[in-house]
Design a protein around this motif. Structure first.
Motif, PDB file in Angstrom:
ATOM      1  N   GLU A 149       0.824  -1.216   0.000  1.00 23.78           N
ATOM      2  CA  GLU A 149       0.000   0.000   0.000  1.00 23.78           C
ATOM      3  C   GLU A 149       0.860   1.269   0.000  1.00 23.78           C
ATOM      4  O   GLU A 149       0.422   2.311  -0.472  1.00 23.78           O
ATOM      5  CB  GLU A 149      -0.937   0.005   1.204  1.00 23.78           C
ATOM      6  N   TYR A 156       3.221   1.909  -1.795  1.00 25.55           N
ATOM      7  CA  TYR A 156       3.565   2.249  -3.178  1.00 25.55           C
ATOM      8  C   TYR A 156       2.646   3.347  -3.714  1.00 25.55           C
ATOM      9  O   TYR A 156       3.008   4.091  -4.615  1.00 25.55           O
ATOM     10  CB  TYR A 156       3.469   0.993  -4.042  1.00 25.55           C
ATOM     11  N   ARG A 157       1.471   3.427  -3.117  1.00 27.06           N
ATOM     12  CA  ARG A 157       0.500   4.452  -3.513  1.00 27.06           C
ATOM     13  C   ARG A 157       1.106   5.866  -3.400  1.00 27.06           C
ATOM     14  O   ARG A 157       0.849   6.728  -4.238  1.00 27.06           O
ATOM     15  CB  ARG A 157      -0.754   4.332  -2.641  1.00 27.06           C
ATOM     16  N   PHE A 206       4.480   1.827 -13.898  1.00 29.43           N
ATOM     17  CA  PHE A 206       4.372   1.728 -12.439  1.00 29.43           C
ATOM     18  C   PHE A 206       4.355   0.261 -11.995  1.00 29.43           C
ATOM     19  O   PHE A 206       4.983  -0.100 -10.997  1.00 29.43           O
ATOM     20  CB  PHE A 206       3.111   2.435 -11.943  1.00 29.43           C
ATOM     21  N   MET A 239       3.148   6.641  -6.349  1.00 31.61           N
ATOM     22  CA  MET A 239       2.297   6.867  -7.523  1.00 31.61           C
ATOM     23  C   MET A 239       1.616   8.225  -7.466  1.00 31.61           C
ATOM     24  O   MET A 239       1.534   8.932  -8.475  1.00 31.61           O
ATOM     25  CB  MET A 239       1.260   5.748  -7.620  1.00 31.61           C
ATOM     26  N   GLU A 240       1.142   8.573  -6.273  1.00 34.58           N
ATOM     27  CA  GLU A 240       0.492   9.882  -6.116  1.00 34.58           C
ATOM     28  C   GLU A 240       1.474  11.004  -6.471  1.00 34.58           C
ATOM     29  O   GLU A 240       1.106  12.005  -7.052  1.00 34.58           O
ATOM     30  CB  GLU A 240       0.022  10.078  -4.665  1.00 34.58           C
ATOM     31  N   HIS A 276       2.617  10.215 -10.761  1.00 36.64           N
ATOM     32  CA  HIS A 276       1.818   9.756 -11.899  1.00 36.64           C
ATOM     33  C   HIS A 276       1.464  10.866 -12.884  1.00 36.64           C
ATOM     34  O   HIS A 276       1.512  10.685 -14.088  1.00 36.64           O
ATOM     35  CB  HIS A 276       0.563   9.010 -11.426  1.00 36.64           C
ATOM     36  N   ARG A 277       1.149  12.035 -12.360  1.00 37.95           N
ATOM     37  CA  ARG A 277       0.705  13.116 -13.258  1.00 37.95           C
ATOM     38  C   ARG A 277       1.855  13.551 -14.186  1.00 37.95           C
ATOM     39  O   ARG A 277       1.684  13.654 -15.401  1.00 37.95           O
ATOM     40  CB  ARG A 277       0.186  14.291 -12.444  1.00 37.95           C
TER      41      ARG A 277
END
Lengths: 134, 181
Positions: free
Chosen positions: B19, B21-22, B54, B25-26, B29-30
């Motif tokens: 979790e 890893y979120r 990812f 990514m947050e 990612h953009r």
């Protein structure tokens, strides 16, 4: 930074990526994780089971060979000219198995030899039938 | 080099706290999606490639070299995936093909002419560049990587990156000058 640099800097295209990107990707990641766990739950018992069956087969094979040779059954039921070799039960354990295997080899060789004879006979007859056309 | 907070998260993920890893990514990612979008010019493809990147980065996290920042590694994976897609769709153009056409010297744009250029013209000119030049432009101007990081992402020597950046700008000048003149 010259004008071109500024122009390039300002030329970046932007848009709003979909909102659920992180959630969906996380789902895929945890899904992959779950999949691998499922794999462990599935493949490990399956492999263990297969191994157990193999062990059973290999340990039971000599016993069944011994039993079948003692009862006179098993591989020696087909009748071929080479059957006389040594399919009669004699001795016990590995000696019996070796004898049985020798008998099978003998049968196979004989069958090959019969097949070769039949083939050459067929060739001979086809040559005899051939009639010159002119 | 990775910052300590990021490194701590990566180690937690490696230890099985998926979790976490979120957070990575947050954070990225953009920027990654927009970087890819400027490379492939397709929103859906950019998001698909970013997602694959990812996932690939997560799966190969044990191979991550802590000497470099996570973003450098992530962009490297993403760009390689993007190029695989582009090769399949055959939209790439070799740098070597276009280098021969480049003139040695070009007059730099005057302030007056530069004002005439709309962002769209610059975008079109960048989009027409060979993919390697486009990648350098994107990483340097839009994603704020330094030369060393770009060299790491593109797996090329720093000298090559500098040359490509120079030639990319040269090509843009030629293209934009041609439009005016």
């Amino acid at each position: 930074m010259d004008k071109l640099d500024k122009s390039i800097k300002n030329a970046k295209q932007t848009y709003e990526p979909r909102e659920d990107f992180v959630a969906v990707t996380m789902q895929r990641i945890t899904g992959t994780k779950r999949k691998s766990r499922l794999g462990l739950k599935f493949w490990v018992p399956m492999l263990a089971g297969s191994l157990a069956v193999l062990i059973l087969v290999f340990t039971a094979l000599p016993n069944s060979g011994r039993n079948s040779s003692k009862s006179g059954g098993g591989v020696s039921q087909t009748s071929t000219p080479s059957q006389t070799a040594s399919t009669t039960p004699s001795g016990t354990g590995n000696t019996d198995l070796t004898n049985d295997l020798n008998a099978i080899d003998g049968q196979m060789n004989q069958e090959k030899s019969d097949q070769n004879n039949a083939n050459s006979a067929l060739n001979d007859s086809s040559q005899e039938i051939t009639v010159p056309t002119d | 080099m990775s910052n300590p907070q990021e490194l701590a998260i990566i180690r937690e993920v490696r230890d099985g706290q998926v979790e976490q890893y979120r957070f990575l990514m947050e954070r990225y990612h953009r920027g990654l999606i927009l970087h890819l979008f400027n490379l492939v010019h397709d929103e859906a493809l950019a998001e698909d490639v970013a997602q694959d990147a990812f996932i690939r980065a997560y799966e190969k996290l044990s191979l991550y070299n802590e000497d470099f920042s996570f973003s450098t590694w992530l962009y490297k994976i993403a760009d390689n995936l993007a190029f695989q897609h582009m090769k399949r769709s055959k939209v790439t153009q070799n740098i070597e093909e276009i280098e021969e056409l480049l003139p040695d010297d070009r007059p730099s744009l005057s302030e007056e002419t530069d004002k005439l250029f709309m962002q769209e013209a610059v975008r079109d000119a960048i989009a027409a560049l060979p993919v390697g030049y486009r990648q350098v432009i994107s990483l340097y101007y839009w994603d704020d990587f330094n030369y060393e990081e770009i060299a790491e992402i593109m797996e090329r020597p720093v000298g090559t990156i500098l040359t490509w950046l120079h030639r990319a700008k040269q090509e843009l000048r030629k293209e934009l000058y041609g439009q005016v003149g």
